[in-house]
Scaffold this motif. Structure first.
Motif, PDB file in Angstrom:
ATOM      1  N   SER A  12     -37.087   1.438 108.713  1.00 43.06           N
ATOM      2  CA  SER A  12     -36.216   2.410 107.924  1.00 43.06           C
ATOM      3  C   SER A  12     -34.608   2.303 108.335  1.00 43.06           C
ATOM      4  O   SER A  12     -33.931   2.953 107.781  1.00 43.06           O
ATOM      5  CB  SER A  12     -36.716   3.929 108.106  1.00 43.06           C
ATOM      6  N   HIS A 117     -48.335   8.643 100.759  1.00 41.80           N
ATOM      7  CA  HIS A 117     -47.360   8.591 101.976  1.00 41.80           C
ATOM      8  C   HIS A 117     -48.069   7.612 102.906  1.00 41.80           C
ATOM      9  O   HIS A 117     -49.052   6.904 102.819  1.00 41.80           O
ATOM     10  CB  HIS A 117     -47.347  10.007 102.785  1.00 41.80           C
ATOM     11  N   SER A 118     -47.410   7.200 104.016  1.00 40.75           N
ATOM     12  CA  SER A 118     -47.838   6.164 104.744  1.00 40.75           C
ATOM     13  C   SER A 118     -48.606   6.816 105.854  1.00 40.75           C
ATOM     14  O   SER A 118     -48.879   7.755 106.091  1.00 40.75           O
ATOM     15  CB  SER A 118     -46.612   5.564 105.512  1.00 40.75           C
ATOM     16  N   CYS A 125     -43.597   8.474 109.783  1.00 33.48           N
ATOM     17  CA  CYS A 125     -43.160   8.840 108.406  1.00 33.48           C
ATOM     18  C   CYS A 125     -44.433   9.439 107.748  1.00 33.48           C
ATOM     19  O   CYS A 125     -44.265  10.416 106.979  1.00 33.48           O
ATOM     20  CB  CYS A 125     -42.545   7.871 107.611  1.00 33.48           C
ATOM     21  N   SER A 129     -44.761  13.378 106.650  1.00 31.31           N
ATOM     22  CA  SER A 129     -45.081  13.724 105.234  1.00 31.31           C
ATOM     23  C   SER A 129     -45.995  14.902 105.107  1.00 31.31           C
ATOM     24  O   SER A 129     -45.856  15.808 104.295  1.00 31.31           O
ATOM     25  CB  SER A 129     -45.518  12.757 104.285  1.00 31.31           C
ATOM     26  N   ALA A 161     -43.658   2.066 105.171  1.00 34.15           N
ATOM     27  CA  ALA A 161     -42.636   2.358 104.008  1.00 34.15           C
ATOM     28  C   ALA A 161     -42.711   1.153 103.070  1.00 34.15           C
ATOM     29  O   ALA A 161     -42.560   1.443 101.715  1.00 34.15           O
ATOM     30  CB  ALA A 161     -41.259   2.664 104.607  1.00 34.15           C
ATOM     31  N   LEU A 164     -44.807   1.401 100.364  1.00 34.98           N
ATOM     32  CA  LEU A 164     -44.649   2.455  99.458  1.00 34.98           C
ATOM     33  C   LEU A 164     -43.487   2.266  98.220  1.00 34.98           C
ATOM     34  O   LEU A 164     -43.657   2.383  97.062  1.00 34.98           O
ATOM     35  CB  LEU A 164     -44.238   3.602 100.368  1.00 34.98           C
ATOM     36  N   VAL A 165     -42.518   1.616  98.981  1.00 33.01           N
ATOM     37  CA  VAL A 165     -41.518   1.173  97.955  1.00 33.01           C
ATOM     38  C   VAL A 165     -42.099   0.200  96.848  1.00 33.01           C
ATOM     39  O   VAL A 165     -41.604   0.449  95.671  1.00 33.01           O
ATOM     40  CB  VAL A 165     -40.360   0.517  98.896  1.00 33.01           C
ATOM     41  N   GLU A 178     -40.753   9.869 101.771  1.00 30.18           N
ATOM     42  CA  GLU A 178     -40.407   8.561 102.171  1.00 30.18           C
ATOM     43  C   GLU A 178     -39.100   9.143 103.216  1.00 30.18           C
ATOM     44  O   GLU A 178     -38.411  10.182 102.751  1.00 30.18           O
ATOM     45  CB  GLU A 178     -39.805   7.406 101.285  1.00 30.18           C
ATOM     46  N   TYR A 179     -38.259   8.480 103.965  1.00 29.47           N
ATOM     47  CA  TYR A 179     -37.268   8.624 104.629  1.00 29.47           C
ATOM     48  C   TYR A 179     -36.275   8.558 103.585  1.00 29.47           C
ATOM     49  O   TYR A 179     -36.048   7.787 102.614  1.00 29.47           O
ATOM     50  CB  TYR A 179     -36.924   7.913 105.638  1.00 29.47           C
ATOM     51  N   VAL A 182     -34.380   5.316 103.369  1.00 30.92           N
ATOM     52  CA  VAL A 182     -35.055   4.212 102.831  1.00 30.92           C
ATOM     53  C   VAL A 182     -34.945   4.268 101.162  1.00 30.92           C
ATOM     54  O   VAL A 182     -34.531   3.298 100.366  1.00 30.92           O
ATOM     55  CB  VAL A 182     -36.439   4.215 103.013  1.00 30.92           C
ATOM     56  N   TYR A 190     -34.865  10.066  94.228  1.00 29.85           N
ATOM     57  CA  TYR A 190     -35.622  10.990  95.215  1.00 29.85           C
ATOM     58  C   TYR A 190     -35.356  12.473  94.761  1.00 29.85           C
ATOM     59  O   TYR A 190     -34.426  12.673  94.366  1.00 29.85           O
ATOM     60  CB  TYR A 190     -35.274  10.780  96.519  1.00 29.85           C
TER      61      TYR A 190
END
Ligand code: ATP
Ligand code: ATP
Ligand code: MG
Ligand code: MG
Lengths: 293, 343, 265, 265, 343
Positions: A12, A117-118, A125, A129, A161, A164-165, A178-179, A182, A190
């Motif tokens: 991140s 989420h991760s 992260c 979450s 992450a 997820l992206v 997510e952060y 990021v 977001y």
């Protein structure tokens, strides 16, 4: 040959660290900063278990340094930035035109919405979450939200992450925790969550710590409890750093309000401290100078 | 049985040119020709394994040109055997029975006995000798009882006594009704097994005829040379005499013919060589034996006559001694006008 | 006799470098592993579950590849046409694509928002976070290994032998299954092993499609990140032992009984 | 004629499923890529540097494997002995080891603390964070693909032809280089392609040995983590284009000019 | 030239049993034997391509048993050609020259002409016909000018006229000094080309002798059967008469011998068949022609004598007609005591 500084940092932090690298190298010709990004846990394991050559380690969670590195692998732990959890979504996400900070829990739980989420055990992260969802349950007075969310078949857990992206970009996932940094870096939309629940505000330490979660312990099968805490990034110089001198210089630059800290701010993170966590007696004097008490 | 009309195949550097052929049911049909003439390719075409440029193949009136090979009920024994390397000898032989309505296991056992394969049944084809492979390949094709059997030099790698036995067997199954088309280089086999024979050279069918006719009355020079009619002479013919071009010799021929230039041929086994002047004066020449080349049981004796004719005769090895014929010495040759073939 | 064995020894010596190169790190892994943990993890449901999942998903993916890939390999071995080299090059591309990229590409193709993915969702299949997702990812990375090995296997089958089989009354499919396939056995076994093993090992691409359900590589990574090397190595060791056993069986079966005749040649 | 082409069409149809399965995600990647960025990244020194590094390190690793692995493959194809299946199984193990585990195993074997690694350090070579490290990691994952393909290639070479060559006055090495190798050409080309491409694609194992100097997969990962998909895809696209070109050349060279005689058979 | 001592080879189901053989320099040595006898394996052993169980091979006194094949200067033409499939015909032929001190390119051109390979030079061996492959394989071996040439049925796939030409060429290079060991199934070739011949059956050397001797005086029953001595009769011998066991016939033999039981053999071509009683009364029997089987140029005529002997004679096809011999009819047979071989 050029002097090398090996920097391991959380995924991140990739974008700000790339900028910091460029700035630092411009200011210090003849020095080559080599960044290696990955999951904070995995990177720490590489240092401890695999003898990875690392001069500076920046973790997405100061607790990783506490848990995995101190005291065997590192002697100190400096906090320097915070981050917020946001609900990230993309152009293909369902209901992306109606989601907002008020209704996101309902949108997320709609039967045709995928979210994720991760992995809580592998990536800070991830458990953050989950803590956010618990805080949201209280904040919005939505009883049983956390339990419903955990049982939601459309919840997906991802390793890091990165995935997820990719999933949000491809539309395979509609929403992901997510952060914030990021989401900013990947230019994804977001939902900015209220400070009461987004784990960003160090001042809300108390509020956050009202929730907790069970995580895997030191070995498979064991458990340990983690309380909600503000998201605070930590950095350290491992004992095994091959280039301690360069590392010190680089850390100084990272902690410089006109250097690294400014970059973090520009990229969507808030500055915390910088300050020492836990026993700060072993912090080198040069770094000590840059820390707030 | 099978009728081939106007068959053409193109392989780039080699062409099979509009070949037409008819094989009667129950016939033992031979195909001969020089190396590289297209014999194997013809068999493959009949089996349906080669794309045709043009042509039509009918079996018993039914057009099979576009039928896949397995529907033709034609078995092909390849020159290089093409055994299945991953199966034992027994499985090779039995393999075709999987695709036959009423598999005849008894026949397989007969074939195994006849081809003396008993001790090889469990062996892998790769460990077989050349002749053993050939026997397995033949047995494999016979096991399926095809209506038409295509054999590409099926006995070439066998020793003479085995070859004789299997020839007899082929003759027998042919008598029992199986039509066979066989490519061979052995004129002995052509004569002893064949009903009719086709001569192919360079992708072109030169002659189709009764086996003996082809040897005695070849259609043209190429066929004559191929079937071993070694004495080919350019002549001017007038009634029943042929005067050899450029030489002073006159050769008597059987029937009167109109005047013309022609090629004349005499088989070497039809020429008699003797030490003394023979009784008949017809076609008798005095000369000198210029060379004696052993050819198995016979010798090729080449005689240069006084009239500068150069003729080759076959003399049995035993006769050579009893008749006292030696290279470089004088001798007489003589042949019947009946054995002179005019093209 | 000594002559030919001298040459074999030389070749084996050369080759032993590579064998040692493979063995050395493996032995290191085994030696360093905490065998108490190996034994106990053999009873850990999560571990055995993940290993079993790896094995069967890779097997299903290999099965699908074999079903479609065997005809393709035969076609490539038997026919020559303009653009064949290009087709072969395309087929090889997944070998060289970094696994994460492969994962992203497959994810994008099969995400429920993409045409293909939504089709799957419509018929009730979930292409991500599912066994199907794992199989889809494994397939993408394994295809070239299977097709290449089997095609090379078919190159070695003589068309004459196939033709001879046709004249004995066997149709094209019969010849294909009873002659061509068994004769290309070595290539097919290599292809199956490579394709299956490649699927078992895949992490980067699989993890894009599905972190859960966890396959062995995912579990190993997860254990490594969460608990460290001490707890990930036993899982790896177990996976290696299981797969080694499977390879051994496959090779033994495919080697058949050629022993005797080979050494006489 | 139509008959055999009907069968080919059927096989091609079956096979086209896999071709499409490969092409679909690739085309997706290409379509989604920002071609302005592809073009500009073709001039980016970091990108071209990483791609070139991937290509040459994988090539060096393949070269070493070919040098030692070709005799090994020949030995495996020609000799039969007790334990051969086991040896073959060992050689295949790196295919199925998850890449991260492979990287960890190689790292532990060559870390400067380990006997082998310290030896390398002593002679002035650095096994980690260096080109050597990349090559060491690539080798480990690529060996089995090369050895398997080449061994299968040698299976197809008739020992009789080799023997005939010996009686014409050629020594064992001469026969090996002039007869056996060229006849196993298809297998060798497949082996080279697989081994090299596998090396190019490797991330998990390479990243353990050396994140820097960056090879293409690492750069793609790094770009993705730092700047997102938009900036990583162009690098991937470029890598694919370059490798596709190299495959094409290799296949064209190996196909030779068999065209004519094949289609006549 | 080459001396083989006590050579044994073990292939599991097949053994070559301590075989000893000596071939003189410049000899044209033939090897014959039934299919699967071990002929090919013997050639491979001489070339150094088969591991020996025991035995010693010396060439000109030098022990070459452990010499690698390429150092033996021995070229082998395989029965199945073993061409290099990845090279053109020309490269196949020229290949061996790479390993020769003074490559003789001119000879290659001569060979190409002689074997009529001009139009095939650029072709791949896989597209050649069987005979074409055989010619290329032979030319390839001849191009390196080996001191010893091993030929495994080198002419089997060629048509007769080509075969004759190449036989002549082999005879010629043999005369020019090349030692040749040749496996063949063609007795014609054995007789016309060979100096001496070895007969192998089932991995055992049965006889090594002058070619004519082997046919006339085979060493034992197996050899006799193999070389086509069809009439083998168990007899009681007493001086120069042999009385056939169980039958009343008496056969005159050439020299007086001590009393004993023996086997007696007569070659079918040594028996004369006639319609009328022949002049000589020695070994003359009356009987009935029971079968007439065509064997190329001759017929196998089997006659059952009144004394219940069953003898097979060869009669030239042409003679059959002129002598008016028909199946089932009465005829006479007669043979010289000289042609009776006693084992
Ligand atoms: N695929 C091919 N491409 C080009 N030419 C070919 C091909 N296959 C065969 N030929 C040529 O076709 C000709 C005829 O071949 P075929 O095998 O029918 O000869 P054949 O009459 O059987 O000769 P042989 O008696 O030597 O076996 C030969 O000159 C051969 O070289
Ligand atoms: N690798 C092997 N394993 C077992 N037996 C073998 C092997 N190779 C050959 N043989 C057997 O050895 C015997 C002799 O073989 P060889 O090839 O020498 O026969 P040959 O005399 O040349 O016969 P042909 O005239 O049929 O070519 C055969 O019965 C054959 O089956
Ligand atoms: Mg032919
Ligand atoms: Mg033989």
């Amino acid at each position: 040959a050029a002097e090398k500084i090996m920097v391991y940092h959380a995924g991140s932090l990739s974008a700000p660290m790339a900028k910091i690298e460029a700035l630092y190298e411009a200011a210090n010709p003849g020095v080559d900063v080599l960044r290696e990004s990955g999951g904070s846990n995995a990177l720490a394991r590489k240092i401890t278990d695999l003898g990875g050559a690392c001069d500076v380690f920046l973790s997405a969670d100061y607790l990783v340094i506490e848990k995995l590195l101190r005291p065997a692998g590192a002697e100190w732990n400096a906090l320097f930035a915070s981050n917020a959890i946001v609900l990230m979504y993309g152009p293909k996400s369902k209901y992306n035109n109606e989601v907002n900070a008020k209704n996101w829990t309902k949108v997320m739980m709609r039967p045709d919405v995928n979210w994720g989420h991760s992995e809580p055990d592998a990536d800070p992260c991830g458990y953050r979450s989950l803590l956010v969802i618990q805080l949201a349950e209280k904040f919005y007075g939505d009883k049983g939200l956390y339990e419903r969310a955990m049982k939601d078949p459309k919840r997906a857990v991802r390793q890091k992450a990165i995935e997820l992206v990719a999933m949000v970009e491809s539309g395979a996932m509609d929403y992901a925790f997510e952060y914030k940094s990021v989401a900013v870096q990947h230019k994804l939309d977001y939902v900015q969550l209220p400070p009461e629940i987004n784990l960003m505000d160090p001042a809300r330490d108390k509020e956050y710590s009202t929730v907790s979660i069970e995580l895997s312990g030191k070995e498979p099968g064991t458990k340990m409890k983690v309380k909600g805490e503000p998201i605070v990034y930590g950095l350290t110089i491992p004992k095994t750093a091959p280039n301690n001198k360069g590392a010190l210089d680089f850390v100084k630059f990272v902690l410089d309000p006109n250097g690294g800290l400014k970059v973090f701010q520009e990229m969507g993170q808030d500055i915390v401290g910088p300050s020492s966590y836990g026993d700060g007696s072993k912090i080198p004097a040069e770094v000590q100078k840059m820390l707030k008490k | 049985m099978i009728e081939i009309q106007d068959l053409s195949i193109n392989l780039g550097t080699f062409q099979l040119n509009s070949l037409s052929l008819k094989v009667e049911p129950g016939e033992f049909f031979m195909v001969v020709g020089p190396s590289g003439a297209g014999k194997t390719i013809l068999l493959e075409a009949i089996a349906g394994l080669r794309p045709l440029v043009q042509g039509k193949i009918t079996v018993a009136g039914r057009d099979i040109t576009d039928l896949p090979p397995e529907k033709r009920n034609v078995a092909l024994v390849y020159q290089d055997y093409a055994l299945f390397p991953h199966m034992s000898v027994l499985h090779n032989i039995e393999w075709g029975l999987n695709f036959v309505d009423k598999p005849d296991k008894k026949r397989v056992n007969e074939l195994i006995g006849l081809f003396r394969l008993e001790s090889l049944l469990a062996r892998s084809p790769e460990t077989l000798s050349g002749g053993e492979q050939q026997r397995v390949s033949l047995a494999r094709a016979l096991a399926v009882k095809p209506t038409l059997l295509l054999l590409d030099e099926p006995l070439s790698a066998l020793d003479p006594s085995f070859r004789e036995e299997l020839s007899d067997y082929l003759a027998e199954i042919n008598k029992a009704g199986m039509t066979i088309i066989m490519v061979t280089h052995d004129f002995g086999e052509v004569l002893s097994l064949g009903n009719r024979v086709a001569v192919i050279t360079d992708g072109t069918l030169q002659q189709t005829d009764d086996v003996r006719t082809v040897f005695k009355e070849p259609a043209n020079r190429r066929v004559a040379e191929f079937v071993g009619m070694k004495n080919l002479i350019e002549c001017d013919i007038c009634s029943n005499r042929a005067s050899v071009v450029d030489y002073s010799a006159i050769i008597e021929i059987k029937d009167g013919r109109p005047e013309r230039k022609a090629l004349l041929g005499i088989r070497p086994e039809d020429i008699l060589v003797s030490k003394t002047c023979p009784l008949s004066k017809l076609n008798t020449f005095r000369g000198k034996a210029v060379s004696l080349i052993p050819r198995g049981m016979v010798f090729d004796v080449t005689v240069q006559t006084e009239s500068r004719l150069r003729l080759t005769a076959n003399v049995l090895s035993s006769d050579l001694v009893s008749k006292n014929i030696r290279a470089g010495e004088e001798c007489w040759i003589n042949f019947d006008p009946e054995s002179v073939h005019i093209f | 006799m000594h002559r030919s064995s001298r040459e074999s020894i030389f070749m084996l010596l050369m080759g032993s470098f590579l064998v040692i190169y493979i063995l050395w790190p493996l032995v290191g892994l085994f030696v360093r592993a905490d065998w108490d943990l190996v034994v106990s993890s053999a009873r850990d449901r999560e571990v055995t579950g993940a290993i079993w999942r790896s094995i069967w998903t890779a097997a299903v993916s290999t099965g699908i590849i074999a079903f479609f890939g065997t005809p393709l390999a035969y076609f490539l071995a038997r026919k020559d046409f303009r653009g064949k080299a290009f087709l072969e090059a395309i087929i090889d591309v997944p070998i060289m694509i970094p696994h994460t990229v492969a994962g992203i590409a497959v994810l994008m193709a099969f995400s429920p928002k993409a045409p293909l993915g939504s089709l799957l969702v419509k018929i009730g299949l979930s292409p991500v976070n599912s066994h199907l997702g794992i199989i889809l990812a494994c397939m993408f990375v394994s295809i070239p290994f299977y097709v290449d090995a089997v095609r090379d296997g078919f190159y070695g089958v003589s068309p004459r032998v196939e033709k001879a089989a046709r004249t004995l009354g066997a149709s094209f499919p019969q010849v294909f299954f009873r002659i061509s396939l068994p004769l290309a056995r070595k290539g097919i076994v290599s292809g199956l092993i490579m394709s299956w093993a490649r699927g078992v090992s895949e992490f980067g691409a699989v993890v894009m499609m599905a972190y859960h359900p966890m396959v062995a590589p995912t579990l190993i990574y997860d254990r490594f990140a969460t608990f460290g090397l001490k707890y990930s190595t036993p899982v790896a060791v177990q996976l290696i032992i299981v797969c080694l056993g499977m390879f051994l069986v496959l090779r033994l079966v495919s080697a058949g009984k050629r022993r005797e005749d080979m050494n006489n040649d």
